[in-house]
Design a protein around this motif. Structure first.
Motif, short mmCIF file in Angstrom:
data_model
loop_
_atom_site.label_atom_id
_atom_site.label_comp_id
_atom_site.label_asym_id
_atom_site.label_seq_id
_atom_site.Cartn_x
_atom_site.Cartn_y
_atom_site.Cartn_z
N ALA A 162 0.86 -1.12 -0.12
CA ALA A 162 -0.18 0.07 0.06
C ALA A 162 0.86 1.17 0.03
CB ALA A 162 -0.82 0.12 1.39
N ALA A 163 2.00 1.16 0.80
CA ALA A 163 2.88 2.28 0.71
C ALA A 163 3.64 2.46 -0.57
CB ALA A 163 3.94 2.08 1.92
N GLU A 165 2.36 1.91 -3.47
CA GLU A 165 0.99 2.28 -4.26
C GLU A 165 1.11 4.03 -4.22
OE1 GLU A 165 -3.22 1.63 -6.20
OE2 GLU A 165 -2.16 -0.20 -5.24
N TYR A 166 1.19 4.43 -2.74
CA TYR A 166 0.91 5.70 -2.36
C TYR A 166 1.98 6.62 -3.02
CZ TYR A 166 1.36 9.78 0.86
OH TYR A 166 1.34 11.31 0.98
N VAL A 170 1.95 9.64 -5.93
CA VAL A 170 2.13 10.96 -5.58
C VAL A 170 3.07 11.42 -6.49
CG1 VAL A 170 3.57 12.45 -4.14
CG2 VAL A 170 1.70 10.96 -2.89
#
Length: 208
Positions: A162-163, A165-166, A170
């Motif tokens: 998830a990190a 993808e974040y 950005v």
């Protein structure tokens, strides 16, 4: 005679390599200002200053030319990645260094820009060539976040997938806004503005 033949063959090979490079440079300039649908092989020949016959010798059609641009784009971005990974950096520092390097490359390299433009256009038939690397970068980011969790530079409790993808959302968002504003010229500066927020999200320790 044999030596002369080898010299002639070498000259022909060098000329062929040079012609191909000139065609790719011309194609990059064409694809950076025209859509794939609008661009014509004649435009590339004219932009390159290369005859149509020579162009068709190296690239049989527009798809071949566009695929070659995408290949060069990925080679240059992969070279930037490799350059960073060869250094002994923590997971967080490697991730940030790659993002810094890529933002500078995208802002300055017209072939990379042309590849990105080609990848964002629907209906080109190049989806597999253009879209796959975006997901590969997410996997690379995830690997570096896991590395950072192990070396202490990144919060170990983060969900690495998830990190990753974040971070990519950005980065690509900053890339897109920079393209809209000034054809990527502001991308390095724009990324530097969001960089502290990425660091705050990932870092296991406070940073200045």
């Amino acid at each position: 005679m044999a030596a002369e033949g080898r010299r002639t063959a070498r000259v022909v090979q060098e000329r062929s390599i040079s012609t191909r490079a000139e065609l790719l440079d011309g194609a990059a300039r064409v694809f950076s200002r025209l859509t794939y649908a609008e661009a014509r092989l004649k435009d590339v020949a004219d932009e390159s200053g290369i005859s149509a016959g020579s162009m068709y010798f190296h690239f049989g059609n527009k798809v071949d030319l566009a695929q070659a641009i995408l290949q060069v784009q990925q080679e240059r971005m992969t070279a930037a990645l490799t350059e960073v990974l060869e250094q002994e950096l923590t997971g967080l520092d490697a991730l940030l260094a790659i993002a810094d390097r890529l933002s500078q490359l995208i802002a300055s390299d017209i072939t990379v820009q042309a590849g990105i433009k080609l990848g964002l256009q629907p209906g080109t038939g190049l989806d597999a060539d253009a879209n796959g690397p975006y997901f590969e970068w997410i996997r690379i980011t995830e690997s570096l976040i896991r590395q950072g969790g192990e070396d202490g530079s990144i919060k170990p409790e983060l969900d690495a997938a998830a990190a990753a993808e974040y971070v990519n959302v950005v980065f690509v968002g900053a890339q897109l806004l920079s393209e809209i504003e000034d054809t990527w010229a502001s991308f390095p500066e724009r990324f530097q503005r969001v960089r502290p927020h990425i660091v705050g999200f990932l870092s296991s320790q406070p940073r200045d």
